[in-house]
Scaffold this motif. Structure first.
Motif, mmCIF file in Angstrom:
data_model
loop_
_atom_site.group_PDB
_atom_site.id
_atom_site.type_symbol
_atom_site.label_atom_id
_atom_site.label_comp_id
_atom_site.label_asym_id
_atom_site.label_seq_id
_atom_site.Cartn_x
_atom_site.Cartn_y
_atom_site.Cartn_z
ATOM 1 N N MET A 307 0.827 -1.198 0.000
ATOM 2 C CA MET A 307 0.000 0.000 0.000
ATOM 3 C C MET A 307 0.869 1.259 0.000
ATOM 4 O O MET A 307 0.529 2.264 -0.616
ATOM 5 C CB MET A 307 -0.933 -0.009 1.214
ATOM 6 N N THR A 308 2.015 1.181 0.700
ATOM 7 C CA THR A 308 2.941 2.316 0.710
ATOM 8 C C THR A 308 3.554 2.531 -0.673
ATOM 9 O O THR A 308 3.616 3.666 -1.171
ATOM 10 C CB THR A 308 4.058 2.087 1.745
ATOM 11 N N LEU A 309 3.994 1.439 -1.298
ATOM 12 C CA LEU A 309 4.605 1.546 -2.626
ATOM 13 C C LEU A 309 3.617 2.065 -3.665
ATOM 14 O O LEU A 309 3.993 2.802 -4.578
ATOM 15 C CB LEU A 309 5.132 0.176 -3.076
ATOM 16 N N LEU A 310 2.357 1.688 -3.506
ATOM 17 C CA LEU A 310 1.336 2.099 -4.474
ATOM 18 C C LEU A 310 0.743 3.463 -4.154
ATOM 19 O O LEU A 310 -0.154 3.930 -4.861
ATOM 20 C CB LEU A 310 0.225 1.048 -4.536
ATOM 21 N N GLY A 311 1.250 4.094 -3.084
ATOM 22 C CA GLY A 311 0.808 5.446 -2.758
ATOM 23 C C GLY A 311 -0.573 5.528 -2.139
ATOM 24 O O GLY A 311 -1.224 6.579 -2.197
ATOM 25 N N VAL A 312 -1.025 4.415 -1.521
ATOM 26 C CA VAL A 312 -2.330 4.423 -0.865
ATOM 27 C C VAL A 312 -2.223 5.191 0.447
ATOM 28 O O VAL A 312 -1.227 5.080 1.171
ATOM 29 C CB VAL A 312 -2.811 2.977 -0.604
ATOM 30 N N ASN A 313 -3.233 5.969 0.759
ATOM 31 C CA ASN A 313 -3.267 6.741 2.005
ATOM 32 C C ASN A 313 -2.994 5.826 3.192
ATOM 33 O O ASN A 313 -3.607 4.757 3.328
ATOM 34 C CB ASN A 313 -4.645 7.402 2.162
ATOM 35 N N SER A 314 -2.079 6.239 4.072
ATOM 36 C CA SER A 314 -1.675 5.398 5.206
ATOM 37 C C SER A 314 -2.830 5.084 6.144
ATOM 38 O O SER A 314 -2.813 4.065 6.848
ATOM 39 C CB SER A 314 -0.547 6.081 5.985
ATOM 40 N N PHE A 315 -3.843 5.946 6.179
ATOM 41 C CA PHE A 315 -4.981 5.683 7.052
ATOM 42 C C PHE A 315 -5.733 4.422 6.636
ATOM 43 O O PHE A 315 -6.379 3.761 7.453
ATOM 44 C CB PHE A 315 -5.939 6.877 7.064
#
Length: 345
Positions: A307-315
């Motif tokens: 999710m971090t690599l794909l730029g998904v909001n950390s929330f």
């Protein structure tokens, strides 16, 4: 007629050749476990999806990042599995880790790394002992007891640190080794996770202590009638959980370079419970494996990293972890065949 007999003999030989393969596959499935196979499939699918979107995911550097990122959650999830198998729960592990982190850094600045580590471990054992005493002698439900100590340990950590990070361990060789060192090319954090997991696996699988822990979680009344000192096991398991939480706190100090009363430890209790439940540990006790928990920890680590690599909001990471916990509990309920709340009998 000869042709018919030949066909029958051919079918029989094919069945005879297939039977050993079927038996072998059954043994493999039994050894690995249906739950673990499901986790392996989920990990493979998740890796394929993330890797197809970002090729950097499969890089050696990123794999090391995932391994070191899951180490702290992993050690807590492993010991949480032990507590859950016993039929209890420890919601205070994150706060105990934060208190131990602050203790290790504050003592380090005065007396050096050895006493810093020893004092942190001592604090962790005392936290576990307090949890066990409240449950055993106060006859308080483990969820309520550790929910109360979660707040208490967090408050103590904030009081002694004034709510700020304490000390600086970034220049000390021992703490640097814990955070960024390697053993035979393997990051130290991963080695520590592997050793803790192996130790608890051996206890559960090959000792009478492990068998008794499963028995207590499966049926505490029968265990008591069989002569098992349940109170002693509760105290011992919670003290071990406190010691491992302290180890997690020390690792937090090493990774951040200072003692953290809250940052770095908040939410670890949810992650450890989610990993244990997702790995097949029955929240009612008596069932669970360390291998399943480790696979669940890896799954959560891959999900977070992806999710971090794909730029998904950390929330959304917290949303995903909470959702996985719900899914894990629903699956357990369906497998148990018990009546679900709100549904007709």
């Amino acid at each position: 007629m000869p042709s018919t007999q030949a066909k029958r003999s051919s079918v029989t030989s094919e069945k005879g050749a297939t039977a050993p393969r079927v038996r072998f596959m059954r043994r493999v499935v039994t050894a690995v476990g249906v739950q673990n196979i499901s986790l392996l499939i989920a990990i493979a699918v998740l890796m394929a999806v993330i890797g197809s979107q970002n090729p950097e995911f499969f890089g050696i550097a990123n794999i090391r990042v995932i391994g070191t990122a899951i180490a702290i959650t992993g050690v807590l999830a492993v010991v949480q599995t032990l507590v859950i198998i016993m039929g209890a729960l420890d919601i205070s592990v994150g706060s105990a880790a934060g208190l131990s982190s602050v203790t290790s850094a504050m003592v380090f600045t005065v007396s050096g790394p050895f006493l810093g580590v020893v004092s942190a471990l001592g604090v962790g054992v005392l936290c576990g002992l307090l949890n066990g005493c409240v449950i055993v002698f106060g006859r308080v439900n483990p969820v309520i007891a550790t929910l109360a100590t979660l707040a208490a340990f967090k408050g103590v950590a904030q009081l002694i640190s004034d709510g700020r990070s304490q000390g600086y361990t970034g220049a000390d060789g021992f703490f640097v080794f814990l955070a960024r060192g390697t053993v035979l090319g393997i990051p130290t954090l991963i080695v520590i996770l592997a050793l803790i997991a192996l130790l608890i696996h051996l206890i559960l699988r090959y000792t009478s202590i492990g068998r008794n822990i499963y028995a207590v979680g499966g049926n505490d009344v029968a265990s008591r009638l069989a002569g098992i000192n349940i109170n002693r096991y509760i105290l011992g398991v919670y003290m071990l959980a406190g010691a491992v939480a302290a180890l997690a706190g020390i690792l937090i100090t090493a990774r951040t370079g200072s003692g953290q009363p809250i940052s770095g430890s908040e939410g670890l209790e949810l992650e450890s419970i989610t990993a244990a439940a997702l790995g097949g540990a029955a929240l009612k006790g008596g069932k669970g494996t360390i291998a399943g928990t480790l696979l669940a920890v890896i799954l959560l680590g891959i999900l977070t990293n992806g999710m971090t690599l794909l730029g998904v909001n950390s929330f959304w990471q917290n949303v995903a972890k909470g959702g996985l916990l719900v899914v894990a509990v629903i699956i357990q309920q369906l497998r148990s065949g018990e009546r679900r709340i709100g549904l007709p009998a």
